[in-house]
Design a protein around this motif. Sequence first.
Motif, PDB file in Angstrom:
ATOM      1  N   ALA A 394       0.882  -1.155   0.213  1.00 34.89           N
ATOM      2  CA  ALA A 394      -0.040   0.094  -0.201  1.00 34.89           C
ATOM      3  C   ALA A 394       0.764   1.281  -0.054  1.00 34.89           C
ATOM      4  O   ALA A 394       0.585   2.360  -0.543  1.00 34.89           O
ATOM      5  CB  ALA A 394      -0.925   0.029   1.274  1.00 34.89           C
ATOM      6  N   ARG A 418      -8.154  -4.706   7.136  1.00 38.78           N
ATOM      7  CA  ARG A 418      -8.466  -4.027   5.818  1.00 38.78           C
ATOM      8  C   ARG A 418      -7.222  -3.061   5.752  1.00 38.78           C
ATOM      9  O   ARG A 418      -6.968  -2.151   6.491  1.00 38.78           O
ATOM     10  CB  ARG A 418      -9.737  -3.381   5.934  1.00 38.78           C
ATOM     11  CG  ARG A 418     -10.248  -3.097   4.525  1.00 38.78           C
ATOM     12  CD  ARG A 418     -11.376  -2.405   4.499  1.00 38.78           C
ATOM     13  NE  ARG A 418     -12.762  -3.220   4.593  1.00 38.78           N
ATOM     14  CZ  ARG A 418     -13.966  -2.712   4.873  1.00 38.78           C
ATOM     15  NH1 ARG A 418     -14.276  -1.645   5.416  1.00 38.78           N
ATOM     16  NH2 ARG A 418     -14.931  -3.768   4.875  1.00 38.78           N
ATOM     17  N   GLU A 420      -6.104  -0.216   2.946  1.00 39.46           N
ATOM     18  CA  GLU A 420      -6.920   0.601   1.750  1.00 39.46           C
ATOM     19  C   GLU A 420      -5.821   1.772   1.459  1.00 39.46           C
ATOM     20  O   GLU A 420      -4.888   1.954   2.270  1.00 39.46           O
ATOM     21  CB  GLU A 420      -7.916   1.234   2.014  1.00 39.46           C
ATOM     22  CG  GLU A 420      -9.284   0.334   2.087  1.00 39.46           C
ATOM     23  CD  GLU A 420     -10.577   1.173   2.619  1.00 39.46           C
ATOM     24  OE1 GLU A 420     -11.146   1.313   1.757  1.00 39.46           O
ATOM     25  OE2 GLU A 420     -10.788   1.380   3.880  1.00 39.46           O
ATOM     26  N   ASP A 421      -5.737   1.969   0.064  1.00 35.07           N
ATOM     27  CA  ASP A 421      -4.627   3.043  -0.390  1.00 35.07           C
ATOM     28  C   ASP A 421      -5.453   4.005  -1.320  1.00 35.07           C
ATOM     29  O   ASP A 421      -6.187   3.651  -1.958  1.00 35.07           O
ATOM     30  CB  ASP A 421      -3.472   2.434  -0.650  1.00 35.07           C
ATOM     31  CG  ASP A 421      -3.419   1.639  -1.750  1.00 35.07           C
ATOM     32  OD1 ASP A 421      -3.772   2.140  -2.965  1.00 35.07           O
ATOM     33  OD2 ASP A 421      -3.349   0.122  -1.886  1.00 35.07           O
ATOM     34  N   THR A 422      -4.690   5.171  -1.371  1.00 38.41           N
ATOM     35  CA  THR A 422      -5.129   6.034  -2.460  1.00 38.41           C
ATOM     36  C   THR A 422      -4.058   5.865  -3.675  1.00 38.41           C
ATOM     37  O   THR A 422      -3.506   6.901  -4.393  1.00 38.41           O
ATOM     38  CB  THR A 422      -5.033   7.335  -1.943  1.00 38.41           C
ATOM     39  OG1 THR A 422      -3.815   7.818  -1.392  1.00 38.41           O
ATOM     40  CG2 THR A 422      -6.149   7.421  -0.982  1.00 38.41           C
ATOM     41  N   ARG A 474     -10.794  -2.935  -6.084  1.00 42.10           N
ATOM     42  CA  ARG A 474     -10.473  -1.344  -6.549  1.00 42.10           C
ATOM     43  C   ARG A 474     -11.305  -0.581  -5.516  1.00 42.10           C
ATOM     44  O   ARG A 474     -12.367  -0.874  -5.075  1.00 42.10           O
ATOM     45  CB  ARG A 474     -10.884  -1.081  -7.792  1.00 42.10           C
ATOM     46  CG  ARG A 474     -10.119  -1.657  -8.988  1.00 42.10           C
ATOM     47  CD  ARG A 474     -10.616  -1.678 -10.326  1.00 42.10           C
ATOM     48  NE  ARG A 474     -10.708  -0.291 -10.759  1.00 42.10           N
ATOM     49  CZ  ARG A 474      -9.724   0.392 -11.462  1.00 42.10           C
ATOM     50  NH1 ARG A 474      -8.726  -0.136 -11.460  1.00 42.10           N
ATOM     51  NH2 ARG A 474     -10.128   1.752 -11.584  1.00 42.10           N
ATOM     52  N   ARG A 475     -10.520   0.461  -5.148  1.00 35.62           N
ATOM     53  CA  ARG A 475     -11.298   1.376  -4.260  1.00 35.62           C
ATOM     54  C   ARG A 475     -11.598   2.601  -5.123  1.00 35.62           C
ATOM     55  O   ARG A 475     -11.136   3.174  -5.975  1.00 35.62           O
ATOM     56  CB  ARG A 475     -10.163   1.678  -3.320  1.00 35.62           C
ATOM     57  CG  ARG A 475     -10.719   2.336  -2.130  1.00 35.62           C
ATOM     58  CD  ARG A 475      -9.567   2.746  -1.048  1.00 35.62           C
ATOM     59  NE  ARG A 475      -9.906   3.838  -0.169  1.00 35.62           N
ATOM     60  CZ  ARG A 475      -9.788   5.079  -0.442  1.00 35.62           C
ATOM     61  NH1 ARG A 475      -9.244   5.714  -1.642  1.00 35.62           N
ATOM     62  NH2 ARG A 475     -10.378   6.002   0.379  1.00 35.62           N
ATOM     63  N   SER A 480      -6.440   0.913  -4.184  1.00 36.56           N
ATOM     64  CA  SER A 480      -6.896  -0.477  -3.866  1.00 36.56           C
ATOM     65  C   SER A 480      -7.390  -0.714  -2.706  1.00 36.56           C
ATOM     66  O   SER A 480      -7.012   0.050  -1.549  1.00 36.56           O
ATOM     67  CB  SER A 480      -5.787  -1.370  -4.341  1.00 36.56           C
ATOM     68  OG  SER A 480      -4.909  -1.067  -5.281  1.00 36.56           O
ATOM     69  N   CYS A 481      -7.900  -1.760  -2.339  1.00 39.74           N
ATOM     70  CA  CYS A 481      -8.541  -2.340  -1.139  1.00 39.74           C
ATOM     71  C   CYS A 481      -8.253  -3.865  -0.868  1.00 39.74           C
ATOM     72  O   CYS A 481      -8.643  -4.560  -1.747  1.00 39.74           O
ATOM     73  CB  CYS A 481      -9.681  -1.985  -0.812  1.00 39.74           C
ATOM     74  SG  CYS A 481     -10.518  -2.767   0.659  1.00 39.74           S
ATOM     75  N   GLU A 483      -8.683  -7.185   1.770  1.00 37.59           N
ATOM     76  CA  GLU A 483      -9.414  -7.297   2.968  1.00 37.59           C
ATOM     77  C   GLU A 483      -9.035  -8.813   3.300  1.00 37.59           C
ATOM     78  O   GLU A 483      -9.024  -9.697   2.406  1.00 37.59           O
ATOM     79  CB  GLU A 483     -10.908  -7.306   2.670  1.00 37.59           C
ATOM     80  CG  GLU A 483     -11.864  -7.168   4.067  1.00 37.59           C
ATOM     81  CD  GLU A 483     -13.152  -7.135   3.844  1.00 37.59           C
ATOM     82  OE1 GLU A 483     -13.650  -5.969   4.048  1.00 37.59           O
ATOM     83  OE2 GLU A 483     -13.980  -8.058   3.666  1.00 37.59           O
TER      84      GLU A 483
END
Length: 496
Positions: A394, A418, A420-422, A474-475, A480-481, A483
């Motif tokens: 991430a 979880r 998550e990233d940008t 996909r976020r 992306s995510c 889990e």
Amino acid sequence: MTREKGRPAPAERRDAAKAPSDRVPFWRSLQTKFALTYIVVIAAVVILLNTYPVLASRNMVFQSKQAALLNQASTLASPLAGLGTDTLSEENVRSVVEQMGSIGVTRLMVTDPAGRVLYDSREAGSATGRYALLREVVSALNGNNYFRSEYRDGAFRSRAAVPVTYRGMTIGAVYLYEYDREQGDMLLGTQQNLRFISIVICVVALILSLVFSRALTRRIASFLKTVRVVREGDYNQRVALPGSDELSRLADEFDQLTVRLQTTEEVRRRFVSDASHELKTPLASIRLLTDSILQSQGMDRETAVEFITDIGDEAERLTRITEKLLTLTRMDTAVPVETVPVDMGAVVERVRRMLEPLATAGGVTLETELAEGCVVRATEDDLYQVAFNLMENAVKYNLPGGKVMVSLAVAGDRVRFRVEDTGVGIPEEDLPKVFDRFYRVDKARSRAAGGTGLGLSIVRDTVRQHGGTVTASRRVPEGSCFEVLFPLCREGREHG
Ligand code: ADP
């Protein structure tokens, strides 16, 4: 397609499939065993068929004869006793017998108490006047009824004798002998019919047993042939036996096993070729760099240091790849590990501290939101491995000014982790493949970030080993995510 070392050529495989040494000896073959079983069963049936009915009907005839002859003898004895004298004479006996008319037996004899014959119905060789000391007569003179019957040469020979009693005294004996060919012929006819039926049964059973056992052994032979070909490594072969009996089911199971073997074999081959390729690349770079140093005369120190640093980087990459390959191989061999309840929150916190410098260097903010009591039954190292790989990715695949949000919570009877990233995100079509070994969406970027393409494979295998699942998505709007869901371990919660 190139042939792998150690794998036999198709011709060799065919030879192996019909190796004569593998022929089952005649006495051990299933066909012989089946045929013998049939023969034993049929023989038992035939023996029973040829003995029991004959014996039973013979006994029935004996019994009916006993009743009839003794009855007849008694019918004769009573008028003789009713003569009203205590001695019998040839005359009075003859007159009584003649009064009775036809008696329907082969021979009738009447004796006095001493066994002397007073009357004999047989004309040729009549015994009148002689002593008839037959067993039957002796028994009758002793006051007992006597009966004996035998079946010989297709005829029933029956003898009966009863005493003639007057005022409690035995004054003579009546002896009857019957030779019955008619019933004997009937019995003989039945016997012949049964013999004929037995022969028909034997022939039909023999033909059927041959046909069935041949069909069965032929199917087994075809099955065996395929098994041998598969054993030699040709996983494209299928048994595919028609029918729905146990053998067909066994063949189906075997075919499914072959499909699995084929898949495993393909995965193994791809893995080996991918791994060799991955190892070859840094080695080729090292070779290239050393050649450059050796060939360029009077290289300045600064360039030399740059080249040597590159060599060091490649060597480090090799180390990383081999380490990760070792981890995966260890997982493949599935040596059971001792698991304990581990507080995942503490592990994630440790990973965050570890990655902080990398995140700061990349201009990425790391945020964590960790709930209490997220206990998972695993090993601390494994959970660290999972969290580290996901969180490092991430950060690695992020953009300057980006964010990484890590959350840990209890969801029902599971622990949800979880990440998550940008960052750069993963194209939809690559999502299912990112967990494959050596799969990289952007090779150049992964390489630049020091990636090996093995991190997510390790994550997936580790998570599965502890009964969990991992998914990538996909976020929205970007990034992306990942889990991970682990079964919640309740036993360690109160301590955790
Ligand atoms: P690597 O060592 O290359 O990072 P991984 O197995 O960890 O290997 O990841 C496989 C590939 O999946 C990466 O090369 C990258 O292309 C993609 N990937 C993994 N995590 C992310 C992420 N968080 N954002 C974007 N792409 C990612």
